[in-house]
Structures are given as structure tokens and as C-alpha cells.
Design an enzyme around this catalytic site. Structure first.
Site, PDB file in Angstrom:
ATOM      1  N   HIS A  91       0.842  -1.213   0.000  1.00 25.38           N
ATOM      2  CA  HIS A  91       0.000   0.000   0.000  1.00 25.38           C
ATOM      3  C   HIS A  91       0.867   1.250   0.000  1.00 25.38           C
ATOM      4  CE1 HIS A  91       0.510   1.023   4.341  1.00 25.38           C
ATOM      5  NE2 HIS A  91       0.502  -0.280   4.553  1.00 25.38           N
ATOM      6  N   ASP A  93      -0.491   4.362   0.769  1.00 33.10           N
ATOM      7  CA  ASP A  93      -0.958   5.381   1.717  1.00 33.10           C
ATOM      8  C   ASP A  93      -0.235   5.247   3.053  1.00 33.10           C
ATOM      9  OD1 ASP A  93      -2.379   2.920   2.053  1.00 33.10           O
ATOM     10  OD2 ASP A  93      -3.947   3.920   3.208  1.00 33.10           O
ATOM     11  N   ASP A 121       6.242   1.526   7.196  1.00 26.85           N
ATOM     12  CA  ASP A 121       4.883   1.073   6.846  1.00 26.85           C
ATOM     13  C   ASP A 121       4.349   1.923   5.701  1.00 26.85           C
ATOM     14  OD1 ASP A 121       2.378  -0.053   6.868  1.00 26.85           O
ATOM     15  OD2 ASP A 121       1.684   1.051   8.624  1.00 26.85           O
ATOM     16  N   GLU A 155      -5.121   1.226   2.189  1.00 24.99           N
ATOM     17  CA  GLU A 155      -5.021   0.079   3.111  1.00 24.99           C
ATOM     18  C   GLU A 155      -5.224   0.517   4.553  1.00 24.99           C
ATOM     19  OE1 GLU A 155      -3.358  -2.883   5.837  1.00 24.99           O
ATOM     20  OE2 GLU A 155      -2.755  -0.801   5.611  1.00 24.99           O
ATOM     21  N   GLU A 156      -4.774   1.736   4.860  1.00 27.08           N
ATOM     22  CA  GLU A 156      -4.818   2.190   6.255  1.00 27.08           C
ATOM     23  C   GLU A 156      -6.242   2.481   6.743  1.00 27.08           C
ATOM     24  OE1 GLU A 156      -2.459   1.967   8.216  1.00 27.08           O
ATOM     25  OE2 GLU A 156      -0.553   2.204   7.174  1.00 27.08           O
ATOM     26  N   GLU A 178       4.299  -5.932   3.713  1.00 26.88           N
ATOM     27  CA  GLU A 178       4.153  -5.214   4.987  1.00 26.88           C
ATOM     28  C   GLU A 178       5.294  -5.634   5.913  1.00 26.88           C
ATOM     29  OE1 GLU A 178       1.948  -3.002   6.113  1.00 26.88           O
ATOM     30  OE2 GLU A 178      -0.021  -3.360   5.200  1.00 26.88           O
TER      31      GLU A 178
END
Ligand SMILES: [Zn+2]
Length: 397
Positions: A91, A93, A121, A155-156, A178
Site C-alpha cells: 500500500h 498510503d 509502513d 489500506e490504512e 508489509e
């Protein structure tokens, strides 16, 4: 740090300097999830940057616009024939950048660490995905199967990016990058959000003969929830994930001090393990209601699962796990650690869409915290492992 010009890996060379540059460039581009943080640019700027990079590498690049400024970017390295296809997913974001102890968008490289929001992250992982594939292209290796590099939005928050992705992009397996401290994650828990509405009867506070107190009745239910967690759920055990759990998250009820409340809303979260399902969870909470109703005729409630995401589990002998294990062992000269984690990830959406998924990512600190960094050596290692896994899984023609 002295950069090694190119480490031998099959005949693949990882350009560490370029890898660092890619990670730093990604951190420099703000991509805060606006729906999570209240304000932020979303993913379109970083997606555009990645898309240009992938196009220069010779990949087929496509964008999926999820909503304004919220964009997935996908680059496909086409294989020669009918080999197995592998998706690498990450991801773009990040969480918010206010109240940080570091400059969030200035990717300082110090003591082997790249600092900045999203470095851990998960822009370190994104850099590894890009350079793993670039190393294969640059080495002139022709793969049998396709490699799909998927850089997803949101994703967040609600994981809309991966949901949209899987409608158009199937694959034989996926690796999510991740952060896992280079451990191989083959299981994680799912979660369900549950609404329980408890009904009472409004009456003046002086009239216990007329009123039914919805809040007190809800208390009875909450006591049962505690027992469910302590006595029942604790008995269930998954070898990597431990036991499922339930907790009350929100409660609302009552109108004023002098009135019996006619309504109380409890919202619960249930974390669940492979083998459990939304159906079994619904049945379990309904049983508690039925039980209380049979003991107390004034107890009236109804429940529903308002949102859920499934758990993930991939077999240890699945081809993608085997390929990743071989690549890991070759790079690290030791067998990998297999782990399960409590938190939920996009990998479960991939698995639900029929794409067996496994998670491996770099080491670092500061998930959603005031100081965030990724350990760069672990990003280099991850890149090597990914490149080797791609070659192993997709095959060389
Ligand atoms: Zn993440």
C-alpha cells in the site's frame, strides 16, 4: 555505509544505491490517507511517480482510480508463456504526519536507517518490490509467468484499493510486503464488528413498575461477553495466532437522569481465527441473547455483524511459501521463522479472491508512531529474497 555494487544472486544484481534512492523518493512524496487522518494528499502523486518508474523499466502500467486522488498503480512484467503469475502487493498510503518527532517527509539516512513517515509502513517494502523486478529486467532474465506489481490505495482505512485490484487482476499467488522483520507471516486474525441493540421501556424515574432499564439489561449482556471471552474463546487455539477474543468498544444509551432508558446500543469487536466464520460468530452472540431472554422475560435485544474481514492462513507447504522459504534460506543461510500476527492485512482480501498470500517485509520501528524508520539492510535483504522468489515461482524460460 559502503554500497556493494551488485550482490550475486543467481545472476541478479541488486543496486543498493538505487534502492536507497527509490525508498527515499517514495518517503519524500506525501501520501497521507485523507479519510483516516482528516487531511492528506491521497495516493495519486506517489502512484504517478511509481507508474513513471515502472514504465521506464518496460512494464505495462495501468492506473485504477478509486475516487478522486485515490489511485492504485499496477505494473505488469509479462512472462514468455504460461508460467505461474505472482503478485507483489503493497500500500502507498500512510497515516498522518502531524505531531511527529522527526521531519516526516525528509528521508534522512543515518546509522543504516531511513527515517520518515511511511518508511517502515511501508515504503521500504515498496522500494524492495520495485528493485527486485528491476534487477530481473536489467539482468535480461526472461520469466515464464507474469509478475504483477500492485501499489494499492487506502489500506490504512478501508482497503478499497486491494478490493478494486482483485476484480481485474488475478494471480496464482501473492506476496504482501508489509513489515514483518523478515519473518514469513502465513496467518493473521480476522475481525467482525457487532452491533447489539438492547430494548427497554421509557418511564419516569419514579415508576419502576412501568420502566424497563435498557442500560441495566445491556449490562447483563456485557457480563456474558466477558464470560464468553474468558471461558469459551480462550479454549480455542490456533498454533500461530493463539485464541480469538471479544471486547466491547462503544456504548450509547439513555436520554436524561430522571428517565428509564428505552434503548442501549453496544458495539463489540470480535477478533477471530481460521476455522471460525461470521456465521458461527453471529450464532454465538445470538445464543447469548436467547439464553438471557429465556431467564429474563424483560430482556429484549437483537444483534448483527455490521462489518467483517476474514482471517488468513496459507499452508506451510504451499508453493509460494516453499519458493519464499528457499529464497530466504539461500540469502540468509538459515531457515526462516514462520509467524502469525493479530492485526489484519490486505492479504486476506487477496486470499478471499482466490490468490494464496504470504507476508514478508523489512525490519524497523514506528508503525503509526512519532518516530518511524526502516532498517535499510533488511530492505536490501528483502529485495534479494523477492527477486529470487520471483525467479523460482514464475520460472525462467
Ligand atoms: Zn501497512
Amino acid at each position: 555505509m559502503n554500497f556493494r555494487k551488485g550482490l550475486e544472486l543467481s545472476n541478479i544484481r541488486i543496486d543498493e544505491k538505487e534502492l536507497l534512492q527509490v525508498v527515499q523518493d517514495l518517503v519524500r512524496i506525501e501520501s497521507v490517507n485523507p479519510e483516516l487522518a482528516g487531511t492528506g494528499s491521497g495516493e495519486y502523486l506517489v502512484a504517478g511517480h511509481i507508474g513513471n518508474y515502472l514504465a521506464k523499466m518496460g512494464l505495462d502500467v495501468r492506473y485504477q482510480e478509486i475516487k478522486p486522488k485515490r489511485v492504485n498503480v499496477i505494473g505488469v512484467l509479462k512472462g514468455r508463456d504460461e508460467g505461474k503469475s505472482l503478485m507483489l502487493n503493497g500500500h502507498t498510503d500512510t497515516v498522518g504526519i502531524t505531531r511527529m518527532d522527526i521531519e516526516p517527509l525528509n528521508p534522512v539516512f543515518r546509522d543504516g536507517k531511513v527515517y520518515g513517515r511511511g518508511s517502515f509502513d511501508m515504503k521500504g517494502g515498496l522500494g524492495a518490490m520495485i528493485i527486485a523486478v528491476k534487477s530481473i529486467v536489467d539482468a535480461g532474465v526472461k520469466l515464464k509467468g507474469d509478475v504483477i506489481l500492485a501499489f494499492v490505495a487506502d489500506e490504512e482505512y478501508l482497503s478499497v484499493g486491494t478490493e478494486v485490484l482483485v476484480r481485474e487482476y488475478p494471480a496464482d499467488a501473492a506476496i504482501l510486503c508489509e513489515p514483518t522483520n523478515l519473518k514469513i507471516c502465513i496467518a493473521h486474525k480476522g475481525f467482525a464488528w457487532i452491533k447489539v441493540e438492547v430494548f427497554g421501556k421509557a418511564a419516569h424515574g419514579s415508576r419502576p413498575d412501568r420502566g424497563i432499564d435498557a442500560i441495566v439489561k445491556a449490562g447483563k449482556y456485557l457480563a456474558r461477553i466477558e464470560e464468553l471471552g474468558k471461558d469459551v474463546l480462550i479454549q480455542k487455539k490456533h498454533p500461530l495466532l493463539g485464541s480469538p477474543s471479544i471486547h466491547a468498544s462503544l456504548i450509547k444509551g439513555g436520554t436524561e437522569l430522571s428517565t428509564y432508558p428505552d434503548y442501549c446500543l453496544i458495539e463489540l469487536e470480535r477478533r477471530f481465527i481460521p476455522g471460525e466464520s461470521v456465521k458461527t460468530i453471529e450464532a454465538e452472540i445470538q445464543t447469548l441473547i436467547d439464553d438471557l431472554s429465556s431467564q429474563d422475560e424483560q430482556f429484549k435485544a437483537k444483534c448483527e455483524v455490521s462489518f467483517s474481514r476474514p482471517p488468513l492462513e496459507v499452508a506451510r507447504d504451499h508453493e509460494i511459501v516453499s519458493a519464499l522459504t528457499r529464497a530466504y534460506s539461500k540469502t540468509m543461510n538459515q531457515a526462516p521463522d514462520f509467524i502469525g500476527v493479530g492485526g489484519w492485512m490486505d492479504s486476506a482480501i487477496l486470499a478471499e479472491a482466490g490468490i494464496p498470500s504470504v507476508i514478508i517485509g523489512p525490519a524497523g520501528e514506528g508503525f503509526h508512531a512519532a518516530t518511524e524508520y526502516v532498517d535499510f539492510e533488511s530492505v536490501i535483504t528483502l529485495t534479494k529474497i523477492l527477486a529470487d522468489t520471483i525467479i523460482d515461482f514464475c520460472g525462467v524460460s
